[in-house]
Design a protein around this motif. Structure first.
Motif, PDB file in Angstrom:
ATOM      1  N   SER A 103       0.794  -1.228   0.000  1.00  0.00           N
ATOM      2  CA  SER A 103       0.000   0.000   0.000  1.00  0.00           C
ATOM      3  C   SER A 103       0.832   1.287   0.000  1.00  0.00           C
ATOM      4  O   SER A 103       0.439   2.251  -0.643  1.00  0.00           O
ATOM      5  N   THR A 121       3.262   2.107  -1.694  1.00  0.00           N
ATOM      6  CA  THR A 121       3.596   2.495  -3.064  1.00  0.00           C
ATOM      7  C   THR A 121       2.469   3.342  -3.659  1.00  0.00           C
ATOM      8  O   THR A 121       2.703   4.181  -4.517  1.00  0.00           O
ATOM      9  N   ALA A 122       1.235   3.114  -3.171  1.00  0.00           N
ATOM     10  CA  ALA A 122       0.095   3.899  -3.652  1.00  0.00           C
ATOM     11  C   ALA A 122       0.205   5.356  -3.204  1.00  0.00           C
ATOM     12  O   ALA A 122      -0.319   6.254  -3.874  1.00  0.00           O
ATOM     13  N   THR A 136       2.582   6.899  -5.895  1.00  0.00           N
ATOM     14  CA  THR A 136       1.928   7.117  -7.197  1.00  0.00           C
ATOM     15  C   THR A 136       0.817   8.158  -7.040  1.00  0.00           C
ATOM     16  O   THR A 136       0.637   9.010  -7.906  1.00  0.00           O
ATOM     17  N   TRP A 151       0.248  11.595  -9.304  1.00  0.00           N
ATOM     18  CA  TRP A 151      -0.962  12.035 -10.024  1.00  0.00           C
ATOM     19  C   TRP A 151      -1.322  13.470  -9.634  1.00  0.00           C
ATOM     20  O   TRP A 151      -1.647  14.289 -10.480  1.00  0.00           O
ATOM     21  N   ALA A 204      -7.185  -2.725  -6.918  1.00  0.00           N
ATOM     22  CA  ALA A 204      -5.973  -2.091  -6.373  1.00  0.00           C
ATOM     23  C   ALA A 204      -5.868  -0.628  -6.813  1.00  0.00           C
ATOM     24  O   ALA A 204      -4.817  -0.179  -7.250  1.00  0.00           O
ATOM     25  N   ALA A 205      -6.967   0.102  -6.683  1.00  0.00           N
ATOM     26  CA  ALA A 205      -7.032   1.467  -7.225  1.00  0.00           C
ATOM     27  C   ALA A 205      -6.172   2.462  -6.446  1.00  0.00           C
ATOM     28  O   ALA A 205      -5.825   3.526  -6.958  1.00  0.00           O
ATOM     29  N   GLY A 206      -5.829   2.129  -5.199  1.00  0.00           N
ATOM     30  CA  GLY A 206      -4.990   3.029  -4.401  1.00  0.00           C
ATOM     31  C   GLY A 206      -5.588   4.422  -4.341  1.00  0.00           C
ATOM     32  O   GLY A 206      -6.781   4.612  -4.106  1.00  0.00           O
ATOM     33  N   ASP A 236      -9.745  -1.766  -3.230  1.00  0.00           N
ATOM     34  CA  ASP A 236      -8.365  -1.956  -2.765  1.00  0.00           C
ATOM     35  C   ASP A 236      -8.446  -2.741  -1.462  1.00  0.00           C
ATOM     36  O   ASP A 236      -9.553  -3.097  -1.016  1.00  0.00           O
ATOM     37  N   LEU A 246     -11.596  -4.911  -1.392  1.00  0.00           N
ATOM     38  CA  LEU A 246     -11.457  -6.180  -2.128  1.00  0.00           C
ATOM     39  C   LEU A 246      -9.991  -6.598  -2.166  1.00  0.00           C
ATOM     40  O   LEU A 246      -9.147  -5.855  -2.675  1.00  0.00           O
ATOM     41  N   ASP A 247      -9.714  -7.770  -1.594  1.00  0.00           N
ATOM     42  CA  ASP A 247      -8.371  -8.346  -1.685  1.00  0.00           C
ATOM     43  C   ASP A 247      -8.360  -9.237  -2.922  1.00  0.00           C
ATOM     44  O   ASP A 247      -9.093 -10.226  -2.966  1.00  0.00           O
ATOM     45  N   VAL A 248      -7.555  -8.914  -3.903  1.00  0.00           N
ATOM     46  CA  VAL A 248      -7.570  -9.694  -5.148  1.00  0.00           C
ATOM     47  C   VAL A 248      -7.096 -11.133  -4.921  1.00  0.00           C
ATOM     48  O   VAL A 248      -7.311 -11.998  -5.753  1.00  0.00           O
ATOM     49  N   GLU A 260      -3.795  -1.381 -12.251  1.00  0.00           N
ATOM     50  CA  GLU A 260      -2.602  -0.591 -12.595  1.00  0.00           C
ATOM     51  C   GLU A 260      -1.632  -0.667 -11.421  1.00  0.00           C
ATOM     52  O   GLU A 260      -2.024  -0.396 -10.279  1.00  0.00           O
ATOM     53  N   GLY A 261      -0.403  -1.049 -11.716  1.00  0.00           N
ATOM     54  CA  GLY A 261       0.617  -1.073 -10.665  1.00  0.00           C
ATOM     55  C   GLY A 261       0.395  -2.186  -9.666  1.00  0.00           C
ATOM     56  O   GLY A 261       0.766  -2.049  -8.502  1.00  0.00           O
TER      57      GLY A 261
HETATM   58  C1  LIG Z   1       1.532   0.741  -6.741  1.00  0.00           C
HETATM   59  S1  LIG Z   1      -0.003   0.901  -5.927  1.00  0.00           S
HETATM   60  C2  LIG Z   1      -1.000   1.330  -7.319  1.00  0.00           C
HETATM   61  C3  LIG Z   1      -2.220   2.096  -6.927  1.00  0.00           C
HETATM   62  C4  LIG Z   1      -3.018   2.657  -8.112  1.00  0.00           C
HETATM   63  N1  LIG Z   1      -3.482   1.619  -8.989  1.00  0.00           N
HETATM   64  C5  LIG Z   1      -2.221   3.670  -8.881  1.00  0.00           C
HETATM   65  O1  LIG Z   1      -1.777   3.351  -9.994  1.00  0.00           O
HETATM   66  O2  LIG Z   1      -2.035   4.774  -8.363  1.00  0.00           O
HETATM   67  C6  LIG Z   1      -0.436  -0.799  -5.598  1.00  0.00           C
HETATM   68  C7  LIG Z   1      -1.801  -0.967  -4.928  1.00  0.00           C
HETATM   69  O3  LIG Z   1      -2.090  -2.372  -4.847  1.00  0.00           O
HETATM   70  C8  LIG Z   1      -2.852  -2.578  -3.681  1.00  0.00           C
HETATM   71  N2  LIG Z   1      -2.816  -4.013  -3.352  1.00  0.00           N
HETATM   72  C9  LIG Z   1      -1.746  -4.746  -2.995  1.00  0.00           C
HETATM   73  N3  LIG Z   1      -2.094  -6.032  -2.775  1.00  0.00           N
HETATM   74  C10 LIG Z   1      -3.428  -6.104  -3.015  1.00  0.00           C
HETATM   75  C11 LIG Z   1      -4.377  -7.158  -2.926  1.00  0.00           C
HETATM   76  N4  LIG Z   1      -4.022  -8.381  -2.560  1.00  0.00           N
HETATM   77  N5  LIG Z   1      -5.671  -6.880  -3.231  1.00  0.00           N
HETATM   78  C12 LIG Z   1      -6.038  -5.623  -3.595  1.00  0.00           C
HETATM   79  N6  LIG Z   1      -5.185  -4.587  -3.672  1.00  0.00           N
HETATM   80  C13 LIG Z   1      -3.891  -4.821  -3.380  1.00  0.00           C
HETATM   81  C14 LIG Z   1      -2.163  -1.685  -2.671  1.00  0.00           C
HETATM   82  O4  LIG Z   1      -2.948  -1.450  -1.524  1.00  0.00           O
HETATM   83  C15 LIG Z   1      -1.898  -0.435  -3.505  1.00  0.00           C
HETATM   84  O5  LIG Z   1      -2.956   0.489  -3.399  1.00  0.00           O
END
Ligand SMILES: C[S@@+](CC[C@H](N)C(=O)[O-])C[C@H]1O[C@@H](n2cnc3c(N)ncnc32)[C@H](O)[C@@H]1O
Length: 291
Positions: free
Chosen positions: A21, A23-24, A27, A31, A99-101, A123, A150-152, A179-180
């Motif tokens: 998280s 890393t979000a 990024t 933005w 994982a919209a962060g 996310d 949502l945990d992917v 994304e990411g």
């Molecule tokens: C690099 S950030 C990217 C965030 C956003 N998509 C962006 O581009 O700004 C990675 C994201 O993946 C989410 N993430 C990591 N593992 C995850 C999981 N198992 N399920 C859902 N989200 C997850 C993190 O919480 C974080 O928000």
């Protein structure tokens, strides 16, 4: 089947997922700094990470080498472009972002397309709660725009992709966007996720999956190797490069069952690039379709 997994660290737990998280925050600040997101989506942490990276960014720009910020902007704008095209052509009426962060995409698209689309961004619980609070305080959420946890990877007591689908009308096109995310998952996890996304898209009239793709042959210089190693230390789950090239990623998605898979290059899309092609070439966007 997802292929070769070139992993720098292999430890992976759901707790490890939460370590991604931060890393979000970075990024998210990129933005905001580049005018793509409103200031209220910036965090103090994101700003600190951004400023800590600035000398490296300036050096990369000076040497004409790849710059992480430009790579992020290229992939973000290209995903936006492909998603807009799918919506405007009438193929897509719902968007599920994984994982919209702190990304502004949900906000932008829900605002721009109004009730024409339903946008559900998701996310992990902590990040989803933060995003929900920020958007609700700004009065930015509406009936066509939701934030869900949502945990992917399907954590305990979590909603899974299937339950989140209740928000979308069957028979109308659906897009799933990430994304990411992929580089923080193991090869096995990416394979499982792609299968679930494919199964989720099938009941919808048309299905589109969009994701950025970073391949290992693009980690050409010492600066990139160092950057990835640094990120791997920071993110407990490690950073993974599952494919040596985009042809293998395409083949893996086809083997999962997607009917058509296209690999897009940012340099083919005028207007998505900031900086030079050295950065744009470091990322691609996968568009996988079901019919
Ligand atoms: C690099 S950030 C990217 C965030 C956003 N998509 C962006 O581009 O700004 C990675 C994201 O993946 C989410 N993430 C990591 N593992 C995850 C999981 N198992 N399920 C859902 N989200 C997850 C993190 O919480 C974080 O928000």
């Amino acid at each position: 089947m997802v292929g070769h997994d070139e992993t720098m660290r292999t430890r992976r737990t759901h707790h490890g997922s939460e370590s991604i998280s931060p890393t979000a925050h970075y990024t998210g600040y990129v933005w905001v700094h580049n005018g793509l997101a409103p200031g209220y989506l910036a965090t103090t942490r994101g700003k600190a990470y951004y400023h800590a990276m600035r000398p490296g960014t300036a050096l990369g720009r000076m040497l004409g080498g790849p710059v992480l910020e430009d790579v992020l902007l290229a992939r973000h704008r290209l995903i936006d472009r492909l998603l807009s095209t799918a919506i405007e052509s009438g193929r897509v009426r719902g968007v599920l972002e994984l994982a919209a962060g702190l990304s502004p995409r949900g906000l932008e698209f829900a605002h721009h397309y109004g009730t024409e689309i339903t946008y559900v961004e998701t996310d992990l619980p902590g990040m989803a709660a933060r995003k929900y609070t920020a958007l609700r305080r700004a009065g930015a959420l509406g009936p066509n725009h939701r934030v869900e946890s949502l945990d992917v990877l399907g954590g305990h007591d979590q909603e899974d992709v299937t339950t989140v689908l209740r928000h979308f009308a069957r028979g109308r096109g659906l897009a799933v966007v990430s994304e990411g995310l992929l580089n923080y998952l193991s090869a096995e996890e990416v394979g499982g996720l792609w299968s679930r996304i494919h199964a989720a898209l099938r009941p919808f009239g048309e299905g589109l999956y969009l994701s950025d793709l970073h391949v290992s042959t693009d980690r050409r210089g010492p600066a990139e190797a160092f950057g990835a190693r640094l990120l791997g230390m920071f993110v407990r789950s490690g950073v993974h490069f599952h494919f040596t090239d985009s042809a293998r990623a395409r083949a893996a998605l086809r083997a999962t069952g997607f009917d058509r898979v296209t690999v897009h290059h940012p340099s083919d899309f005028p207007g998505v690039l900031t900086g030079g092609p050295a950065s744009a070439d470091r990322v691609r966007v996968l568009a996988a379709e079901t019919r």
